[in-house]
Design an enzyme around this catalytic site. Sequence first.
Site, PDB file in Angstrom:
ATOM      1  N   TRP A   4       1.489  -1.696   9.178  1.00  0.00           N
ATOM      2  CA  TRP A   4       2.095  -0.366   9.134  1.00  0.00           C
ATOM      3  C   TRP A   4       3.365  -0.427   9.985  1.00  0.00           C
ATOM      4  O   TRP A   4       3.302  -0.705  11.169  1.00  0.00           O
ATOM      5  CB  TRP A   4       1.141   0.685   9.691  1.00  0.00           C
ATOM      6  CG  TRP A   4       1.702   2.073   9.522  1.00  0.00           C
ATOM      7  CD1 TRP A   4       2.569   2.712  10.361  1.00  0.00           C
ATOM      8  CD2 TRP A   4       1.464   2.960   8.422  1.00  0.00           C
ATOM      9  NE1 TRP A   4       2.895   3.946   9.860  1.00  0.00           N
ATOM     10  CE2 TRP A   4       2.216   4.125   8.669  1.00  0.00           C
ATOM     11  CE3 TRP A   4       0.702   2.889   7.266  1.00  0.00           C
ATOM     12  CZ2 TRP A   4       2.226   5.214   7.802  1.00  0.00           C
ATOM     13  CZ3 TRP A   4       0.710   3.964   6.409  1.00  0.00           C
ATOM     14  CH2 TRP A   4       1.462   5.116   6.678  1.00  0.00           C
ATOM     15  N   ARG A  26       0.871  -1.181   0.000  1.00  0.00           N
ATOM     16  CA  ARG A  26       0.000   0.000   0.000  1.00  0.00           C
ATOM     17  C   ARG A  26       0.903   1.224   0.000  1.00  0.00           C
ATOM     18  O   ARG A  26       1.674   1.440   0.930  1.00  0.00           O
ATOM     19  CB  ARG A  26      -0.925  -0.012   1.218  1.00  0.00           C
ATOM     20  CG  ARG A  26      -1.908   1.156   1.296  1.00  0.00           C
ATOM     21  CD  ARG A  26      -2.913   0.889   2.427  1.00  0.00           C
ATOM     22  NE  ARG A  26      -3.860   1.992   2.622  1.00  0.00           N
ATOM     23  CZ  ARG A  26      -3.747   2.915   3.574  1.00  0.00           C
ATOM     24  NH1 ARG A  26      -2.716   2.885   4.425  1.00  0.00           N
ATOM     25  NH2 ARG A  26      -4.649   3.870   3.693  1.00  0.00           N
ATOM     26  N   HIS A  81      -8.501   0.422  10.074  1.00  0.00           N
ATOM     27  CA  HIS A  81      -7.156   0.553  10.614  1.00  0.00           C
ATOM     28  C   HIS A  81      -7.231   0.239  12.106  1.00  0.00           C
ATOM     29  O   HIS A  81      -7.946   0.918  12.851  1.00  0.00           O
ATOM     30  CB  HIS A  81      -6.613   1.960  10.364  1.00  0.00           C
ATOM     31  CG  HIS A  81      -6.420   2.263   8.915  1.00  0.00           C
ATOM     32  ND1 HIS A  81      -5.916   3.464   8.454  1.00  0.00           N
ATOM     33  CD2 HIS A  81      -6.662   1.510   7.806  1.00  0.00           C
ATOM     34  CE1 HIS A  81      -5.850   3.438   7.133  1.00  0.00           C
ATOM     35  NE2 HIS A  81      -6.308   2.261   6.718  1.00  0.00           N
ATOM     36  N   TYR A 124      -5.759   0.137  15.585  1.00  0.00           N
ATOM     37  CA  TYR A 124      -4.775   0.617  16.548  1.00  0.00           C
ATOM     38  C   TYR A 124      -5.411   0.568  17.944  1.00  0.00           C
ATOM     39  O   TYR A 124      -5.980  -0.458  18.309  1.00  0.00           O
ATOM     40  CB  TYR A 124      -4.282   2.018  16.157  1.00  0.00           C
ATOM     41  CG  TYR A 124      -3.464   2.018  14.873  1.00  0.00           C
ATOM     42  CD1 TYR A 124      -2.204   1.426  14.817  1.00  0.00           C
ATOM     43  CD2 TYR A 124      -3.960   2.606  13.713  1.00  0.00           C
ATOM     44  CE1 TYR A 124      -1.453   1.418  13.640  1.00  0.00           C
ATOM     45  CE2 TYR A 124      -3.218   2.609  12.537  1.00  0.00           C
ATOM     46  CZ  TYR A 124      -1.966   2.012  12.509  1.00  0.00           C
ATOM     47  OH  TYR A 124      -1.225   2.003  11.353  1.00  0.00           O
ATOM     48  N   GLU A 167      -4.319  -1.171   7.961  1.00  0.00           N
ATOM     49  CA  GLU A 167      -3.172  -0.799   8.796  1.00  0.00           C
ATOM     50  C   GLU A 167      -3.361  -1.421  10.168  1.00  0.00           C
ATOM     51  O   GLU A 167      -4.489  -1.528  10.656  1.00  0.00           O
ATOM     52  CB  GLU A 167      -3.058   0.720   8.990  1.00  0.00           C
ATOM     53  CG  GLU A 167      -2.739   1.537   7.774  1.00  0.00           C
ATOM     54  CD  GLU A 167      -2.559   3.016   8.119  1.00  0.00           C
ATOM     55  OE1 GLU A 167      -2.335   3.333   9.319  1.00  0.00           O
ATOM     56  OE2 GLU A 167      -2.652   3.848   7.195  1.00  0.00           O
ATOM     57  N   ASN A 199      -6.708   8.244   2.483  1.00  0.00           N
ATOM     58  CA  ASN A 199      -6.297   7.679   3.759  1.00  0.00           C
ATOM     59  C   ASN A 199      -7.004   8.381   4.916  1.00  0.00           C
ATOM     60  O   ASN A 199      -6.990   9.614   5.012  1.00  0.00           O
ATOM     61  CB  ASN A 199      -4.791   7.837   3.942  1.00  0.00           C
ATOM     62  CG  ASN A 199      -4.319   7.253   5.266  1.00  0.00           C
ATOM     63  OD1 ASN A 199      -4.304   6.047   5.445  1.00  0.00           O
ATOM     64  ND2 ASN A 199      -3.953   8.115   6.215  1.00  0.00           N
ATOM     65  N   GLU A 200      -7.647   7.584   5.775  1.00  0.00           N
ATOM     66  CA  GLU A 200      -8.219   8.068   7.037  1.00  0.00           C
ATOM     67  C   GLU A 200      -8.860   9.456   6.868  1.00  0.00           C
ATOM     68  O   GLU A 200      -8.477  10.423   7.535  1.00  0.00           O
ATOM     69  CB  GLU A 200      -7.141   8.102   8.112  1.00  0.00           C
ATOM     70  CG  GLU A 200      -6.516   6.730   8.345  1.00  0.00           C
ATOM     71  CD  GLU A 200      -5.429   6.720   9.401  1.00  0.00           C
ATOM     72  OE1 GLU A 200      -5.078   7.796   9.933  1.00  0.00           O
ATOM     73  OE2 GLU A 200      -4.913   5.634   9.711  1.00  0.00           O
TER      74      GLU A 200
END
Length: 375
Positions: free
Chosen positions: A310, A96, A252, A254, A281, A184-185
């Site tokens: 990531w 990516r 993503h 996290y 990610e 992205n995000e």
Amino acid sequence: MSYGSDTGVNKGAGLAVEMIRTGARRIGLGLAAAMLAVWLGAGPAAAQLTVRGTEIVEASGRPFVMRGVNVHHAWAPERTPASLAAIAATGANVVRMVLSDGSRVLSDGARWRRNSPREVERILDQAERLKLVVILEVHDATGFGDPSPEAQGATHLGAFIPYWLSLKPVLEGREDRVIINIANEPFSVRDGPSPWFEAHRTAIVALRAGGLKHLLMVDGDGYGQDGRGTMRDRAAALLAADPLRNTVFSVHMYQVYGRPEAVTAYLDAFQAANLPLVIGEFGPDHMGDPVAEETILSEAARRRIGWLAWSWSGNSPKTSDLDMVERFDPSRPTPWGRRIIDGPDGLRASGRPAEAFDHPRRQPSLWRRLVARWR
């Protein structure tokens, strides 16, 4: 201005034409030529990656399960050729790539450098030789709507439509090996409803009206983590708004996913809805907050869900534990890199190349190749 699915594809096409004209006036003759190529010499469609229920499948119908790595091309382009070669050697089947359209204005007034079509073409050509599928994403949208300094200068994803259309001459014919991650995000609105659904619907219909037939990828709301469940709750409606019904969703993972049960609950929701999801990610932690990375890896393996770690290298000091190798040196893997590359359910254990690389790629028309070279 709305490009929503309720307006119909024909109206979306007309609106996209107007956007192209506006983009040409603002950005210049070079981009105007690239946008013109959208409408000329389309040619037959190539085989492509498509979604089927919860899966991404290749032209043969074989599922393509992503096992890959994020690469900081926009910030360290000189490192990209060596990084791609090293990543391919780990068993990864996808990368990516962080790109910039040059729109984000940083706190010091500087901008990220715009990645041109010719530059993107070089990345895609090398990745093809290495048998890596490429996800392209524009990073300038990260955190739009967040008032904190970290999100200063973030761009609304709607501004990326001319950029994606300018890349069409180098993307055409690669529908079986390139995925377009629109932004992205792209949102982090703390108060009030998020524009996540409407903005993505607008972008998807405009990109389809402009002739991009690739598999599209959409990041979750709230810095990609979808902590409020916006993407989870509206993914089905957004997929239905895609005229080609060919969009995959990317979460993503996290600190929102610091507990194993948070991971499994989110994955359960998409599987119960029969919707395609990848983990675009994730890391071993995030600025000191825990992440349930072992659950992410084991559940993704069990459910055959794709993931991309990531990231290869180049993170800031406060997130340096997300580097997989030190200073872009593949001979110096970090603990995170060793886990992702050689650990259980890691790249070497589970990466499988796409079938697309078993046969020659359909070449674009001469006109499109000339336009790409010009850009």
